[in-house]
Structures are given as structure tokens and as C-alpha cells.
Write an enzyme that holds these catalytic residues in place. Structure first.
Site, PDB file in Angstrom:
ATOM      1  N   LYS A 260       0.837  -1.202   0.000  1.00  0.00           N
ATOM      2  CA  LYS A 260       0.000   0.000   0.000  1.00  0.00           C
ATOM      3  C   LYS A 260       0.871   1.249   0.000  1.00  0.00           C
ATOM      4  O   LYS A 260       1.456   1.599   1.028  1.00  0.00           O
ATOM      5  CB  LYS A 260      -0.889   0.043   1.244  1.00  0.00           C
ATOM      6  CG  LYS A 260      -1.893   1.189   1.163  1.00  0.00           C
ATOM      7  CD  LYS A 260      -2.440   1.593   2.505  1.00  0.00           C
ATOM      8  CE  LYS A 260      -1.829   2.849   3.051  1.00  0.00           C
ATOM      9  NZ  LYS A 260      -1.916   4.029   2.200  1.00  0.00           N
TER      10      LYS A 260
ATOM     11  N   GLU B 149       9.939   0.945  10.208  1.00  0.00           N
ATOM     12  CA  GLU B 149      10.903   2.020   9.906  1.00  0.00           C
ATOM     13  C   GLU B 149      10.187   3.330  10.198  1.00  0.00           C
ATOM     14  O   GLU B 149       9.316   3.732   9.434  1.00  0.00           O
ATOM     15  CB  GLU B 149      11.330   1.961   8.433  1.00  0.00           C
ATOM     16  CG  GLU B 149      11.955   0.653   7.993  1.00  0.00           C
ATOM     17  CD  GLU B 149      13.343   0.435   8.561  1.00  0.00           C
ATOM     18  OE1 GLU B 149      13.927   1.399   9.100  1.00  0.00           O
ATOM     19  OE2 GLU B 149      13.836  -0.693   8.486  1.00  0.00           O
TER      20      GLU B 149
ATOM     21  N   GLU C 170       9.925  15.578  15.552  1.00  0.00           N
ATOM     22  CA  GLU C 170      10.163  15.540  14.110  1.00  0.00           C
ATOM     23  C   GLU C 170       9.317  16.608  13.405  1.00  0.00           C
ATOM     24  O   GLU C 170       8.106  16.639  13.584  1.00  0.00           O
ATOM     25  CB  GLU C 170       9.784  14.150  13.588  1.00  0.00           C
ATOM     26  CG  GLU C 170      10.121  13.951  12.128  1.00  0.00           C
ATOM     27  CD  GLU C 170       9.783  12.541  11.645  1.00  0.00           C
ATOM     28  OE1 GLU C 170       8.643  12.092  11.866  1.00  0.00           O
ATOM     29  OE2 GLU C 170      10.658  11.910  11.033  1.00  0.00           O
TER      30      GLU C 170
ATOM     31  N   CYS D 214      13.234  10.708   6.473  1.00  0.00           N
ATOM     32  CA  CYS D 214      13.194  10.257   7.869  1.00  0.00           C
ATOM     33  C   CYS D 214      14.512  10.510   8.574  1.00  0.00           C
ATOM     34  O   CYS D 214      14.557  10.816   9.749  1.00  0.00           O
ATOM     35  CB  CYS D 214      12.837   8.781   7.916  1.00  0.00           C
ATOM     36  SG  CYS D 214      13.899   7.800   6.876  1.00  0.00           S
TER      37      CYS D 214
END
Ligand code: NAD
Length: 494
Positions: A173, A248, A382, A282
Site C-alpha cells: 500500500k 521504519e 520531528e 526520515c
């Protein structure tokens, strides 16, 4: 305009609600895609489940041949892929050409040629020299894969190739924001000879499709890349079915500049670390930890290079600054900057881009924030945007302490002319990848992943392939021997 249905059993299935895929470059409709329902996802899982045997029966060399064919198809279409990726994600075309598509090509090549993966090996049993063992690394079956919107092409390569190499089938997906190159890749793999049903692509809402993948009994492994919060949610949903999971997740990676660094190189590297794809990676080096003795000087060098960054149309090969991939992310970044300023942070540098970027697109000028403490939101959470937080330290031990204060542990950079010293620092940092005098470069041969809230399991390298195998041991005892006499004799004595 391109139209993507869901790719199930090798066919584009157009059943479902069609939606607009937006290009962040100018906010225009770039393509149309179809949101898969829970039922469609289950259908794709069933197809992948039924395709297991035919794929597993193709020997490893045969699977690699199909991958090698894919490498040549991809090589022919590099420019097309680069353009699609840039248009759908808003990254600059130059980045897409020189990084994403090139790395994708090299990584496909790696998985089509690597001898690192062995599906079986013979072992000795030190306790029982009269016997031997066969350890098999069997495919686990259907792997569900979920990817984020930021690096769709590479993420798809990193999930598809190792899992399929090991003999698994897959339902993948992609993010509904950026599904284009994943569909193109799957269609080209079909052209390369991948049997129908081995790889199925369904796109749409994470809460619907992701949940169906996580909860399915037939999906035996789940490879997720995305935010830590969604990762937690996916793990909870998968808990009932006891499956292998690779996560991850997010990061807040430190880039540590020591006073003996080559400041020119480090400054370019720090900008590369944070502003590549506008900080939407990331591993982006979003926390600059700079030694106090060189801070002022280093910030001036940083500023002088940041000034040189060119804004403009991301599709122009001379442009350095790309767009923010989604409107939601654009709002999130701006709100975080605003809150940081309210909390006392100072904008040390902000690139003016207004007027030079395409109208209707989502753009934020590269921003460097100072006057921060490590606990502030902008310096600890983040942002996933073009914002560099500057923190300073006197002693190396302080740098290590600040670097490790984060709950994330994805990546880190260390800049010093003294490599041995830099490696010593690297040894003390909690991170899955540390670059020394470099940043962002990812090798297919090396495992990649995070510590702590940045994830579990590894992608790429030998580790990434074995992640999606189930090991099985055959204990082989050929003939009558002393061991047999001794062990059986415990129960049936002569
Ligand atoms: P996200 O977590 O919002 O979404 C990731 C994927 O999960 C998407 O496909 C989304 O549709 C799906 N999803 C959403 N809700 C779900 C649910 N309830 N169940 C299952 N799936 C669901 O992340 P994003 O905003 O697309 O991407 C940005 C994040 O990804 C950042 O945090 C970034 O650090 C992380 N990321 C990590 C890596 C890595 O390798 N560690 C790489 C790239 C991005």
C-alpha cells in the site's frame, strides 16, 4: 492524465472511489487513482496468498533473472521515472534524476545479483558430530507493505525486492498522496515477467487498507515505513495475529560538527543533511549540534551557502529547493515554526522564495532556528520539513548527551578531520546509521533502521532479506551410531 486502479492479480482494477492525486509543485491534479476498500484489500491478500506456491517454486536464480530484466527496463525509463517522482512528490527533478532513480536502479541491481542470501545451508552440530543439520530460510508467505509519501519509489524498491527475492508474495500500500511510481514499478515488473498475483498494489486510506493488512491472518509479515504514531497503531492492530514486523519510523537526527571539522565541507553537508527534499526524509539531520568554539563562524559559513540555494520550478534542473509534498504537511511545518517562535526561538536564517516558485504549490523557504534548548518542541520533535534546529555544546560528552536525549535513534552525522575521533563519537550515539563526514547516502548492502522510537527490524542488506524468512532446522541422523544408541538407550535399554 494518468489513471491508476488497484493492481490485483496483474490487472488494473478500477472498482472504488476515484480521487485526485495532487502535484505539490503547483497544486494541480496530476493523476487519478482509486481508493481500495477493505474488501478489495482482502481480495488482494487472497490473490497473494494463492500465488505463494508458484512464486516459491521459481528458484532463486529464476527470481533474480526477472529482477535483472526489470533492471534493464528501468534503465531505459530512468528519465520518465525521475519526472513522475518529481511531479508527484515535489522533490527537485535534479534530486530525482541524480539520487532517487539512480539509487533505485543500483539497489534493484544489487538484489538481482547478490549472493548474500542463501535459502539453505548445512551446519555441524558440535554436540553430535555423528549428525549434521540443514538450516533453511523459508519465505514466510504473504508480506504486507505500507509506505509513506516522501520517498515512494525507493521505499517500494526496498520493500518489494528483498521480500520477493526470499520467495514471499506481497500486497503493498503506497501512500494515497504519492502512488504513481509504485504503480509504474509494479507494471514494469509484470513486463519483466513477474507472475501475476505475486505483487499486488492497493492504495487509499491507511486506516482502512493498513488496518486490513495488519489484522489479516494470511499476512504473515508486515513491513511498515511511516511515522512512529502510525507505527504504534499498526503494531497494535497486528498483535492479534502474531506476525513478523519491521517498523521504519520517524527520527530527529543529530548532525554533530566538532571544532576540528573541515567547516566548508561540513556546512555543505549539514545543508544537504537537512534541506534535501525539503527536510522530508526520515533520516534528515534536523538537529545541528555544533561545538561552541566554532558556532558563530560555522553559522556564517552555513548562511553563505544557504544563500546560494536556488528556488524556482522544481522541474527546472537548476532549482535546489523543492516543494512540501502535501498541503497537510505544509500547514504542520508552518504551525511548528510559529509555536517555536512563540516559545522564544529565533529565526537565524530564512530563505526568501516568494515570487520565484510556481503559483499554487506548497513551498517553505529553508529555515535555520537558533536560541533553542534541547527540550523545545522544534528541537526534539520531528518537523519533517526544511527546518534546522541549532544547539551547541562545549565538550564532546555534552554532544553525546544531547544527541542521545531523543527517544528517536535513526541516524546521525559526525564531522571531524580526525576520523578515529569521529568513530569514537559514533560509537556512543544511539542510531542505526552514522555518517562520518557525509550524510544521506544509503547502500543496498548495508542494513538500515532505527533504535528506540525509530523502529524495529532492518531494511536492506543481508539483514533486510532475512527479516522476511522463517528459519527451519532439519536434524539429520543418517545411520545407526553411538549417539542413537546412547540417546534411545535412555528409554529403551538393551
Ligand atoms: P504516516 O505514518 O502518516 O503514513 C505512512 C503510511 O501508513 C501511509 O501509507 C499511510 O496511508 C499509512 N497509514 C496511515 N494510517 C494508518 C493506519 N491506521 N494503519 C495502517 N497504515 C496507516 O507517515 P507519512 O506522513 O506518510 O510519512 C512521514 C513519516 O514517515 C515520518 O515520520 C518519517 O520519519 C517516516 N519515514 C520513516 C522512514 C524510515 O525508513 N525510518 C522513511 C521514510 C519516512
Amino acid at each position: 492524465m494518468k489513471r491508476y486502479g488497484n493492481l490485483i492479480n496483474g490487472n488494473m482494477d478500477n472498482a472504488g472511489i476515484e480521487y485526485d492525486v495532487i502535484s505539490p509543485i503547483d497544486g494541480s491534479i496530476y493523476a487519478k487513482a482509486v481508493k481500495a476498500s477493505e474488501e478489495k484489500t482482502k481480495e488482494a491478500i487472497d490473490i497473494a496468498y494463492d500465488a505463494r506456491e508458484k512464486w516459491e517454486n521459481i528458484p532463486l536464480s529464476g527470481r533474480k533473472k526477472i529482477f535483472a530484466k526489470m533492471v534493464s527496463i528501468f534503465e531505459e525509463k530512468l528519465d520518465d521515472y525521475a519526472r513522475i517522482e518529481a511531479e508527484n512528490t515535489g522533490r527537485t527533478l535534479r534530486q530525482s534524476v541524480f539520487m532517487d532513480t539512480n539509487i533505485a536502479l543500483e539497489h534493484m541491481r544489487y538484489f538481482s545479483t547478490t549472493n548474500e542470501f542463501k535459502s539453505s545451508r548445512k551446519i555441524k552440530h558440535p554436540e553430535y558430530p555423528q549428525s549434521y543439520g540443514i538450516v533453511q530460510n523459508r519465505p514466510i508467505g504473504v508480506v504486507g507493505a505500507i509506505t509513506p509519501w516522501n520517498v515512494p519509489l525507493l521505499m517500494a524498491v526496498w520493500k518489494i525486492f528483498p521480500a520477493l527475492l526470499a520467495g514471499n508474495t506481497m500486497v503493498l500500500k503506497p501512500s494515497h498522496y504519492t502512488p504513481a511510481t509504485t504503480f509504474e514499478l509494479a507494471l514494469d515488473l509484470k513486463r519483466a515477467g513477474l507472475p501475476d498475483g505475486v505483487l499486488n498494489i492497493v492504495t487509499g486510506e491507511g486506516s482502512v487498507i493498513g488496518k486490513a493488512l495488519a489484522k489479516s491472518e494470511k499476512v504473515r509479515g508486515l513491513s511498515f515505513t511511516g511515522s512512529t504514531e502510525t507505527g504504534r497503531n499498526v503494531t497494535r492492530n497486528a498483535a492479534g495475529t502474531i506476525k513478523k514486523i519491521v517498523m521504519e519510523l520517524g527520527g530527529k537526527s543529530p548532525n554533530i560538527v566538532l571544532e576540528d571539522a573541515d567547516l566548508e565541507r561540513a556546512a555543505k553537508g549539514v545543508l544537504f543533511g537537512i534541506f534535501l527534499h525539503s527536510g522530508q526524509l526520515c533520516e534528515s539531520g534536523s538537529r545541528l549540534l555544533v561545538q561552541s568554539s566554532i558556532k558563530e563562524k560555522f553559522l556564517r559559513v552555513l548562511e553563505s551557502y544557504a544563500e546560494r540555494m536556488k528556488s524556482g520550478d522544481p522541474l527546472d534542473m537548476n532549482t535546489d529547493i523543492g516543494a512540501i509534498t502535501t498541503a497537510e504537511q505544509y500547514d504542520k511545518i508552518r504551525n511548528m515554526i510559529r509555536r517555536a517562535e512563540d516559545d522564544g526561538a529565533k529565526v537565524f536564517y530564512r530563505k526568501t522564495i516568494e515570487g520565484s516558485v510556481p503559483k499554487g504549490g506548497f513551498y517553505i523557504g529553508p529555515t535555520i532556528m537558533d536560541n533553542l534548548s534541547p527540550g523545545m518542541e522544534i528541537a526534539s520533535e520531528e518537523v519533517f520539513g526544511p527546518v534546522l534546529s541549532v544547539l551547541e555544546f562545549d565538550k564532546i560528552s555534552e554532544a553525546v548527551e544531547i544527541a542521545n536525549q531523543s527517544n528517536y535513534g535513526l541516524a546521525c552525522g559526525v564531522w571531524s578531520k580526525d576520523t578515529r575521533k569521529a568513530i569514537k563519537v559514533a560509537n556512543m550515539i544511539n542510531a542505526g546509521t552514522v555518517w562520518i563526514n557525509d550524510y544521506h547516502l544509503i547502500s543496498a548492502a548495508a542494513p538500515r533502521g532505527g533504535f528506540g522510537n525509530s523502529g524495529i527490524g532492518r531494511e536492506l542488506g543481508r539483514e533486510g532479506i532475512y527479516e522476511f524468512t522463517e528459519s527451519r532446522h532439519f536434524f539429520v541422523s543418517d545411520e545407526n551410531n553411538e549417539l542413537v544408541d546412547l540417546s534411545f538407550g535412555l528409554i529403551v535399554s538393551d
